[in-house]
Motif scaffolding. Structure first.
Motif, PDB file in Angstrom:
ATOM      1  N   GLU A   1     -20.127 -92.887 -36.882  1.00 45.08           N
ATOM      2  CA  GLU A   1     -20.036 -92.625 -35.345  1.00 45.08           C
ATOM      3  C   GLU A   1     -20.909 -91.554 -34.892  1.00 45.08           C
ATOM      4  O   GLU A   1     -21.234 -90.372 -35.488  1.00 45.08           O
ATOM      5  N   ASN A   2     -21.984 -91.942 -33.935  1.00 45.29           N
ATOM      6  CA  ASN A   2     -22.761 -91.185 -33.507  1.00 45.29           C
ATOM      7  C   ASN A   2     -22.956 -91.142 -31.978  1.00 45.29           C
ATOM      8  O   ASN A   2     -23.153 -92.098 -31.356  1.00 45.29           O
ATOM      9  N   PRO A   3     -22.368 -90.086 -31.292  1.00 45.01           N
ATOM     10  CA  PRO A   3     -22.079 -90.041 -29.773  1.00 45.01           C
ATOM     11  C   PRO A   3     -23.626 -90.057 -29.050  1.00 45.01           C
ATOM     12  O   PRO A   3     -23.487 -90.678 -27.743  1.00 45.01           O
ATOM     13  N   TYR A   4     -24.585 -90.058 -29.653  1.00 46.43           N
ATOM     14  CA  TYR A   4     -25.947 -90.152 -29.214  1.00 46.43           C
ATOM     15  C   TYR A   4     -26.787 -91.509 -29.283  1.00 46.43           C
ATOM     16  O   TYR A   4     -27.674 -92.072 -28.817  1.00 46.43           O
ATOM     17  N   ASN A   5     -25.805 -92.432 -29.980  1.00 44.83           N
ATOM     18  CA  ASN A   5     -26.393 -93.928 -30.088  1.00 44.83           C
ATOM     19  C   ASN A   5     -25.601 -94.949 -29.452  1.00 44.83           C
ATOM     20  O   ASN A   5     -24.400 -94.463 -28.776  1.00 44.83           O
ATOM     21  N   SER A   6     -26.263 -96.173 -29.136  1.00 48.44           N
ATOM     22  CA  SER A   6     -25.608 -97.158 -28.343  1.00 48.44           C
ATOM     23  C   SER A   6     -25.780 -98.405 -29.218  1.00 48.44           C
ATOM     24  O   SER A   6     -26.794 -98.877 -29.644  1.00 48.44           O
ATOM     25  N   PRO A   7     -24.613 -98.733 -30.012  1.00 52.87           N
ATOM     26  CA  PRO A   7     -23.269 -98.580 -29.498  1.00 52.87           C
ATOM     27  C   PRO A   7     -22.921 -97.207 -30.400  1.00 52.87           C
ATOM     28  O   PRO A   7     -23.697 -96.851 -31.471  1.00 52.87           O
ATOM     29  N   LYS A   8     -21.922 -96.565 -30.167  1.00 47.38           N
ATOM     30  CA  LYS A   8     -21.517 -95.083 -30.869  1.00 47.38           C
ATOM     31  C   LYS A   8     -21.045 -95.645 -32.433  1.00 47.38           C
ATOM     32  O   LYS A   8     -21.178 -94.584 -32.921  1.00 47.38           O
ATOM     33  N   ILE A   9     -20.457 -96.669 -32.344  1.00 52.28           N
ATOM     34  CA  ILE A   9     -19.827 -96.929 -33.689  1.00 52.28           C
ATOM     35  C   ILE A   9     -20.867 -97.968 -34.326  1.00 52.28           C
ATOM     36  O   ILE A   9     -21.007 -98.976 -33.690  1.00 52.28           O
ATOM     37  N   ASP A  10     -21.278 -97.591 -35.457  1.00 54.28           N
ATOM     38  CA  ASP A  10     -22.111 -98.416 -36.123  1.00 54.28           C
ATOM     39  C   ASP A  10     -21.478 -98.800 -37.601  1.00 54.28           C
ATOM     40  O   ASP A  10     -21.011 -97.876 -38.133  1.00 54.28           O
ATOM     41  N   ARG A  11     -21.571 -99.962 -38.297  1.00 52.63           N
ATOM     42  CA  ARG A  11     -21.279-100.311 -39.408  1.00 52.63           C
ATOM     43  C   ARG A  11     -21.976-101.000 -40.180  1.00 52.63           C
ATOM     44  O   ARG A  11     -22.231-102.287 -40.391  1.00 52.63           O
ATOM     45  N   PRO A  12     -22.671-100.091 -40.810  1.00 51.46           N
ATOM     46  CA  PRO A  12     -24.024-100.570 -41.830  1.00 51.46           C
ATOM     47  C   PRO A  12     -23.344-101.142 -42.912  1.00 51.46           C
ATOM     48  O   PRO A  12     -22.234-100.881 -43.462  1.00 51.46           O
TER      49      PRO A  12
END
Length: 566
Positions: A510-521
């Motif tokens: 979860e990164n609040p500065y990314n879009s999307p905020k939730i990434d699933r690598p």
């Protein structure tokens, strides 16, 4: 004719011998005299049958069947050994002579039933061994028998009281005697304890610095016991150089060479002193540096003290620094508890391009002073190359964060922003090694963390990604407020520490500065660890996918390096 007769006689004798050698031996008994359920074991060799008959005789005699015996009954080609219980004896009275009161308080008094006195004797002698009386004797004297009732006097002879002498180290280890004294907890002048000696040996075997060869020896002199440990130093010092080949994001079609240097020096001077240095070049403009040092048993106390410094320069955006002061204490052979104070600082590097912005940048100048606690619970079978066992690590910290106003940014951007606030974070890691066959094992690890504050900025977040976390991505590729990832690895061993691997890594970030905020690598790949006389060679090929990176061989990551142990 005479020759034929002799030959026939010889064959008959040989046949009888073979038949006799193949005689079946059957052992038959019941659990209690009144039981009709028969327990049967068959043997081809009398020596093998004797082992179980001797063992069963001891068990039944301990229950009070003193006259019990195995009766032999030949039956055709079978020798039947049948247990006869005989009378059941019990104790009518046991008098005590010379037994210390603390033994009776700890163990209770012997009962009236037959097994109790002898079982109590075993427990009492074990108790004596752990109370400084390894030469104590305890016997039943003046035994009398009336019908099936027994009476006797239990006599205790304490022998000399033994205390610990200073321990001795044999072998070619550089370990200091005073350091091993602290690790073993065998204090000179303390009361001798066999149980304490066994625990000390177990602790020493689990040391990452040295191994214990054989069992510890004991010498007794002038009512003192001197333990002797034969130690062999492990090759735990590390020099690790890793080179990574990555696509150059600034120049299309070219390759960027990144690197890492990892120096770890352990047990300096034989006193448990550690020092480590780790340097990484993440890309053209980004670098990271970590320094750590630890001193064990400071001023001969049970406390360890360590200090650490880290620096992270993220291209031309910001630089982070941290300084940590740590106290550690061994709560058990498996558990290690530590308390720490950590000061973190973050500063913007270039603000010229930000001065005209209408909102605060994603990174900011801050200071965070935190206090925390950590736990390391280690049940691995080896500190160097585990095959079985598990390990859990976790930390939690809480502190006050201050946001500093940067003179290169408009003052009004800080309006309404709380200058000082409470901030807390936690991190945990759990791993499991499963040894399935001599050439096949599995490694599973789960790692997670969280960071909580109403005003979080990019340069405060966790950094993960790369060879030691989620493979298939650049080192420290992900910024995370909250994260979790799982490493799954199949290992095919072809030597003690050499193996092929097939792995998969699954994560959530979860990164609040990314879009999307939730990434699933996630990533997958293969590799090899090759143990040589000089060190460990590793090669890993990984392919990863995230919201910012498609799954493609052109984005694959190749990590290879050589870890030299000395």
């Amino acid at each position: 004719m005479k020759s034929l007769f002799l030959t026939l006689v010889s064959w008959i004798a040989l046949g009888q011998s073979i038949c006799h050698g193949q005689e079946l031996i059957r052992v038959e008994w019941t659990a209690v005299p009144t039981s009709k359920v028969k327990l049967i074991r068959d043997f081809n060799e009398k020596e093998e049958s004797k082992k179980i008959t001797d063992s069963l005789s001891r068990v039944f005699q301990a229950q009070g069947f003193l006259e019990g015996f195995f009766q032999e009954k030949p039956q055709a080609d079978t020798l039947l050994l049948l247990w006869n219980f005989g009378r059941l004896f019990s104790w009518e009275k046991v008098e005590l002579e010379g037994i210390p009161e603390d033994f009776l308080r700890s163990l209770g008094k012997p009962g009236s039933h037959y097994p109790d006195p002898y079982l109590w004797i075993d427990r009492a002698l074990t108790h004596a061994e752990n109370q400084g009386l390894p030469f104590a004797t305890l016997r039943i004297d003046r035994l009398t028998i009336s019908d099936s009732l027994l009476s006797g006097v239990m006599v205790f002879d304490a022998g000399p009281r033994i205390t610990w002498d200073s321990l001795e180290i044999s072998g070619d280890s550089k370990t200091d005697v005073r350091y091993l004294q602290q690790v073993s907890r065998l204090t000179p002048g303390g009361i001798f304890s066999q149980e304490q000696l066994l625990k000390a040996a177990q602790t020493i075997r689990r040391s990452p610095y040295f191994s214990l060869s054989g069992e510890p020896e004991l010498t007794f002199q002038t009512q003192q016991a001197r333990p002797i440990f034969t130690l062999q130093d492990r090759r735990v010092n590390v020099f690790d150089g890793v080179v990574g080949l990555l696509p150059n994001e600034n120049e299309s079609g070219k390759v960027l060479i990144t690197g890492e240097v990892d120096l770890q020096l352990y047990h300096l001077g034989g006193k448990g002193r550690d020092f480590s240095l780790n340097w990484q070049r993440l890309n053209i403009q980004s670098q990271a540096l970590e320094l750590k040092a630890k001193e064990s048993f400071v001023f001969r106390s049970p406390l360890d003290v360590s200090v650490g410094f880290s620096l992270l320069k993220q291209d031309s955006s910001f630089v982070n620094r941290s300084f940590e002061f740590d106290f550690g204490y061994r709560v058990s052979d498996d558990g290690y508890l530590n308390f720490f104070n950590k000061r973190q600082a973050g500063d913007l590097l270039a603000t010229d391009d930000l001065s005209l912005d209408q909102e605060l940048p994603s990174s900011i100048d801050y200071r965070w002073n935190q206090y925390g606690i950590g736990l390391d619970w280690d049940k691995l079978d080896s500190p160097v190359s585990p095959r079985r066992g598990s390990r859990f690590q976790g930390t939690f910290s809480l502190g006050n964060k201050r946001i500093l106003q940067n003179t290169g940014l408009p003052e009004e951007l800080y309006s309404g922003l709380e200058e000082s606030s409470a901030q807390y974070q936690g991190w945990f890691s759990g791993e499991k090694h499963v040894f399935i066959k001599s050439s096949w094992g599995m490694w599973i690890r789960g790692v997670g963390g969280f960071l909580q504050n109403q005003n979080l900025f990019l340069n405060e977040l966790y950094r993960l990604g790369g060879l030691k976390s989620i493979r298939g991505f650049n080192e420290k590729n992900f910024f995370a407020k909250n994260f979790g990832y799982l490493n799954l690895e199949q290992r095919l061993f072809f030597d003690q520490n050499s193996f092929l691997i097939v792995f998969a890594d699954l994560g959530i970030v979860e990164n609040p500065y990314n879009s999307p905020k939730i990434d699933r690598p996630f990533s997958f790949g293969t590799g090899i660890n090759l143990d040589t006389d000089g060190g460990l060679f590793s090669f890993v090929l990984a392919i990863g996918k995230s919201s910012a990176q498609p799954i493609s061989f052109s984005y694959s990551r190749i990590h290879f390096g050589y870890l030299a142990r000395f």
